[in-house]
Design an enzyme around this catalytic site. Structure first.
Site, PDB file in Angstrom:
ATOM      1  N   LYS A  28       0.845  -1.191   0.000  1.00 27.50           N
ATOM      2  CA  LYS A  28       0.000   0.000   0.000  1.00 27.50           C
ATOM      3  C   LYS A  28       0.879   1.240   0.000  1.00 27.50           C
ATOM      4  O   LYS A  28       1.712   1.431   0.893  1.00 27.50           O
ATOM      5  CB  LYS A  28      -0.872   0.004   1.260  1.00 27.50           C
ATOM      6  CG  LYS A  28      -2.336  -0.237   0.989  1.00 27.50           C
ATOM      7  CD  LYS A  28      -3.119  -0.010   2.252  1.00 27.50           C
ATOM      8  CE  LYS A  28      -4.591  -0.164   1.964  1.00 27.50           C
ATOM      9  NZ  LYS A  28      -5.386   0.060   3.177  1.00 27.50           N
TER      10      LYS A  28
HETATM   11  O1  G3P Z   1      -7.996   0.394   4.677  1.00 27.95           O
HETATM   12  C1  G3P Z   1      -8.241   1.730   4.499  1.00 27.95           C
HETATM   13  C2  G3P Z   1      -9.634   2.213   4.742  1.00 27.95           C
HETATM   14  O2  G3P Z   1     -10.557   1.219   4.499  1.00 27.95           O
HETATM   15  C3  G3P Z   1      -9.794   2.956   6.021  1.00 27.95           C
HETATM   16  O3  G3P Z   1     -11.132   3.164   6.389  1.00 27.95           O
HETATM   17  O4  G3P Z   1     -12.775   3.671   8.130  1.00 27.95           O
HETATM   18  O5  G3P Z   1     -10.409   4.434   8.457  1.00 27.95           O
HETATM   19  O6  G3P Z   1     -11.887   5.519   6.770  1.00 27.95           O
HETATM   20  P1  G3P Z   1     -11.562   4.251   7.489  1.00 27.95           P
END
Ligand code: G3P
Length: 216
Positions: A83
């Site tokens: 990533k």
């Molecule tokens: O993996 C990255 C992403 O899905 C993060 O999500 O909930 O922290 O905005 P969030």
């Protein structure tokens, strides 16, 4: 559409994989912090459970550092993809890693143009964050629809992972749009399985089976 699990929690991964519906896992430093896990060991363990793509994120901010970290992370298991946050340094790293045959997942995508740039640099996956866009009053799913349309227009092979998923509706919309993958927190997955009428239906069947004295 494939479903990945967006977590570094081993218990959640084992459970979701046992349902037969998970083909990959995405992690990030925040999810690692939440899981209180050793980074490399935890990625190794996740790969052994999932046996499919697992995203591990770099911490460096410059391309050279990202490439060094990516090389180390990719040595953990053949299923690891790296990533890389979108940005000028990120694009440089994606270009080099792609030439080295290391798969990348370009993360923190908040516009269709960012996704296009990541794909042109050679990203295997691009991850638009729909929930965080919704949080600031934008329409996250519209960005996904735009990216899908652009990728279709030019037969771009990068796969779109809908990330920052907050609720089952996001997953359904991603599937309707034709996104390649949605990466889903375990709590959202649990909500997707359930329906009040299913629970009620099971209760009624069991009551009737009891009344009828059915045995198997
Ligand atoms: O993996 C990255 C992403 O899905 C993060 O999500 O909930 O922290 O905005 P969030």
């Amino acid at each position: 559409m494939k479903l990945f699990l967006d977590t570094a929690n081993i218990k959640e991964i084992r459970e979701a994989v046992s349902w037969g519906i998970i083909s990959g896992v995405t992690t990030n430093p925040s999810l690692m912090e939440r899981a209180k896990a050793d980074y490399k060991n935890s990625i190794k363990e996740i790969c052994e459970i999932v046996k499919g793509p697992v995203s591990a994120e770099v911490l460096a901010r410059d391309a050279e550092g990202m490439i060094k970290e990516a090389t180390k992370l990719s040595e953990i298991d053949e299923h690891v993809n790296i990533k890389i946050p979108i940005g000028k340094e990120g694009l440089k790293a994606i270009k080099e890693l792609s030439a080295m045959g290391i798969k990348t997942n370009c993360t923190l995508i908040f516009s269709a143009n960012q996704a296009l740039l990541a794909a042109l640099a050679g990203a295997t996956y691009v991850s638009p964050f729909v929930g965080r866009l919704d949080d600031i009053g934008n329409d996250g799913m519209q960005i996904v629809a735009d990216i899908m349309q652009i990728f279709r227009n030019y037969c771009i092979e990068s796969q779109v992972i809908v990330a920052s998923v907050r609720h089952p509706e996001h997953v359904k919309e991603a599937a309707l749009i034709g996104a390649d993958i949605a990466t889903v927190p375990f709590a959202v997955l649990e909500k997707m399985v359930q329906h009040a009428l299913t629970d009620k239906g099971i209760e009624r069947f069991l009551e009737d089976a009891k009344k009828a004295g059915l045995k198997i």
